[in-house]
Design an enzyme around this catalytic site. Structure first.
Site, PDB file in Angstrom:
ATOM      1  N   GLU A 199      -1.034  -7.367   2.606  1.00  0.00           N
ATOM      2  CA  GLU A 199       0.412  -7.659   2.608  1.00  0.00           C
ATOM      3  C   GLU A 199       0.262  -9.226   3.225  1.00  0.00           C
ATOM      4  O   GLU A 199       0.010  -8.556   4.400  1.00  0.00           O
ATOM      5  CB  GLU A 199       1.488  -6.780   2.496  1.00  0.00           C
ATOM      6  CG  GLU A 199       2.759  -8.063   2.040  1.00  0.00           C
ATOM      7  CD  GLU A 199       3.860  -7.525   2.082  1.00  0.00           C
ATOM      8  OE1 GLU A 199       5.295  -7.006   1.815  1.00  0.00           O
ATOM      9  OE2 GLU A 199       3.833  -6.101   3.284  1.00  0.00           O
ATOM     10  N   ASP A 217       0.212  -2.670   4.769  1.00  0.00           N
ATOM     11  CA  ASP A 217       1.392  -3.075   4.829  1.00  0.00           C
ATOM     12  C   ASP A 217       1.464  -3.883   5.603  1.00  0.00           C
ATOM     13  O   ASP A 217       1.516  -3.520   7.119  1.00  0.00           O
ATOM     14  CB  ASP A 217       2.304  -2.068   4.931  1.00  0.00           C
ATOM     15  CG  ASP A 217       3.994  -1.973   4.617  1.00  0.00           C
ATOM     16  OD1 ASP A 217       4.787  -2.926   3.861  1.00  0.00           O
ATOM     17  OD2 ASP A 217       5.051  -2.548   5.584  1.00  0.00           O
TER      18      ASP A 217
END
Length: 526
Positions: free
Chosen positions: A264, A201
């Site tokens: 990401e 993330d």
């Protein structure tokens, strides 16, 4: 013959667990509910599930503020339920990819509580601290992506700590080798438990400028954009040191066979592909978000696809997505009826498709009344339309109460059309969006040209996108008409129709051209 890994051949399906299936009736999805729906996912044909964070959390950012990296939040279940989920998924040939949040912890994490106890704490340097300026202000002009300054004053110790997101999400200091070692151990904990991959993330934020220099102003900023976009994030993201951090993470994952590392990223295509590493020693799949912001027309799509294909290094495997938990749903971004065209585009491009839950039934953004708002972005920056609740609403399973998602009040409201737009209503309808997705996924398995073949863009009439996929001499051609007008597509004789978004609206004339209705798409074998 080149052997391709499962994550190159397969389709990855993103589950937002709060909204997928509630197994205990509290209105929030959980691991038991997800376990109950594995047979549906096996029927759909997906190869892997990417699950957003399920670790213990105060849920101020719905799991992205973690208090314990090596456990499961009771809201979702426990480690035994997670182990059962992995075993059940693997028994069905489905892999599990888990979100990993390396940039920050919750302010309730034991590490941060220790760091706040004293400037001399052994964990103090696990986070980014800085003295105030002489006037008492923050050390520089950095802004938070969730509103306000990126620095939060901790009065008891008289220093600011860095927080790229919420005040309750302090950034870890990845320049500290002890932090790196601890986070590598977290990765091993889940890999040892049997997960097949990790999705990193907010990875491009992981390390910041060592000198804490001010970010320069953004000359293109406009009033309808968030405050943090007033600045170019030169010194707060995508720093050169990222490459070394990626290599060290890759080494951790490479110690386990057939695992995948996904990152990401919201960067330019040129910067995105750098995350493969110079020699393929970065992440396996730097998330390609190019199509999420590309205007929905053939010319813009073709340009974005060509740019990405040209930028890919020889060791890089492509990937594509049209939606996720942070972006508006694809069915709400395209003209009515063209969610079928979106399905065909996503599942026929070269590379790994990442499919967001509910897109396979054409779920749309759901308007959220003010009293039901949950997302901290919308609460902190109201009126900008950046809230993520509309695309995170519960999965629509059937026409029963709460669309079959829960026996309790769902944590977010359901769509008004949930009684009509749901899995049960589409599962046995061959003309449904769901059945189209299922057939497209099956086509990828049956035809290596679609799964792993090369890509070549072809000349096309205005408003259409045409490309060819080829593997070991077998060619498949895809034609997508983004316009609302019919068009004629040149097609060699003897082609065989494999799939169509619009059935009877497609016909081949004797002249060797294919007449394609507005908003329609076809896949043909040559």
């Amino acid at each position: 013959m080149v052997e391709h890994m499962w994550w190159q051949r397969g389709v990855i399906y993103q589950v937002y667990p709060r909204s997928f299936m509630d197994g205990n009736g509290d209105g929030v999805g959980d691991l038991t509910g997800l376990r109950e729906r594995l047979d549906y996912l096996a029927w759909l044909g997906v190869d892997a599930l990417w699950i957003t964070p399920i670790q213990p959390s105060p849920m101020l950012d719905f799991g992205y503020d973690i208090t314990d990296y090596a456990d499961i939040d009771p809201l979702f279940g426990d480690l035994a339920a997670f182990d059962d989920l992995i075993a059940a998924a693997h028994a069905r040939g489905i892999r599990i990819i888990l979100d990993f949040v390396p940039n920050h912890t919750s302010d309730r994490h034991p590490w941060f509580i220790d760091a706040c106890s004293s400037r001399k704490s052994a964990k103090r340097d696990w986070y980014v601290w800085q003295d105030p300026l002489p006037d008492g202000g923050p050390p520089n002009n950095w802004r938070s992506h969730f509103g306000g300054l990126a620095w939060e004053m901790h009065q008891p110790t008289g220093q600011y700590y860095l927080r790229t997101f919420l005040p309750q999400q302090p950034d870890l200091n990845w320049r500290n080798p002890a932090v790196q070692a601890a986070m590598h151990q977290v990765m091993r904990f889940w890999l040892d438990r049997g997960v097949d991959g990790l999705r990193l993330d907010a990875i491009w934020h992981l390390i910041k400028d060592e000198q804490l220099r001010n970010n320069p102003p953004n000359p293109g900023w406009q009033d309808n954009q968030p405050e943090h976009e007033r600045l170019l994030h030169v010194f707060t993201s995508d720093r050169p040191e990222m490459q070394g951090l990626l290599r060290s993470m890759r080494k951790v994952v490479d110690a386990y066979p057939e695992r995948v590392l996904i990152a990401e990223l919201y960067l330019s295509t040129e910067r995105t592909v750098s995350y493969y590493g110079r020699e393929g020693d970065g992440v396996h799949l730097p998330a390609n978000t190019a199509l999420l912001g590309t205007p929905w027309n053939a010319e813009s799509m073709a340009a974005a696809i060509d740019q990405y294909e040209a930028a890919l290094p020889t060791h890089g495997w492509p990937n594509w997505s049209l939606g996720n938990h942070d972006q508006p749903r694809v069915a709400s971004r395209v003209p009515a009826g063209q969610e079928r065209l979106a399905a065909m585009l996503l599942l026929t491009l070269r590379g790994t498709p990442l499919l967001y839950y509910g897109d396979e039934i054409g779920m749309r953004n759901v308007p959220i009344p003010p009293e039901r708002l949950q997302d901290p972005i919308e609460k902190n920056m109201p009126g900008l339309g950046r809230g993520r609740d509309p695309q995170r609403t519960p999965m629509q399973w059937d026409h029963s109460a709460n669309a079959g998602f829960s026996q309790g009040e769902p944590w977010l409201p359901l769509a008004e059309d949930a009684a009509q737009v749901n899995v049960a209503s589409q599962r046995d309808d061959p003309a449904s969006v769901l059945q189209l997705y299922r057939r497209l996924i099956q086509l990828r398995r049956e035809h290596p040209a679609l799964a792993v073949g090369s890509y070549r863009g072809l000349a096309a009439p205005l408003g259409a996108l045409v490309f060819e996929r080829e593997h070991e001499g077998r060619q498949i051609r895809v034609a997508l008409n983004f316009s609302d007008r019919p068009c004629s597509i040149a097609m060699p004789p003897g082609e065989m129709l494999l799939e169509s978004t619009a059935g009877a609206t497609v016909r081949t004339a004797e002249s060797g051209t294919l007449q394609l209705a507005g908003g329609a798409g076809v896949i043909v074998a040559l």
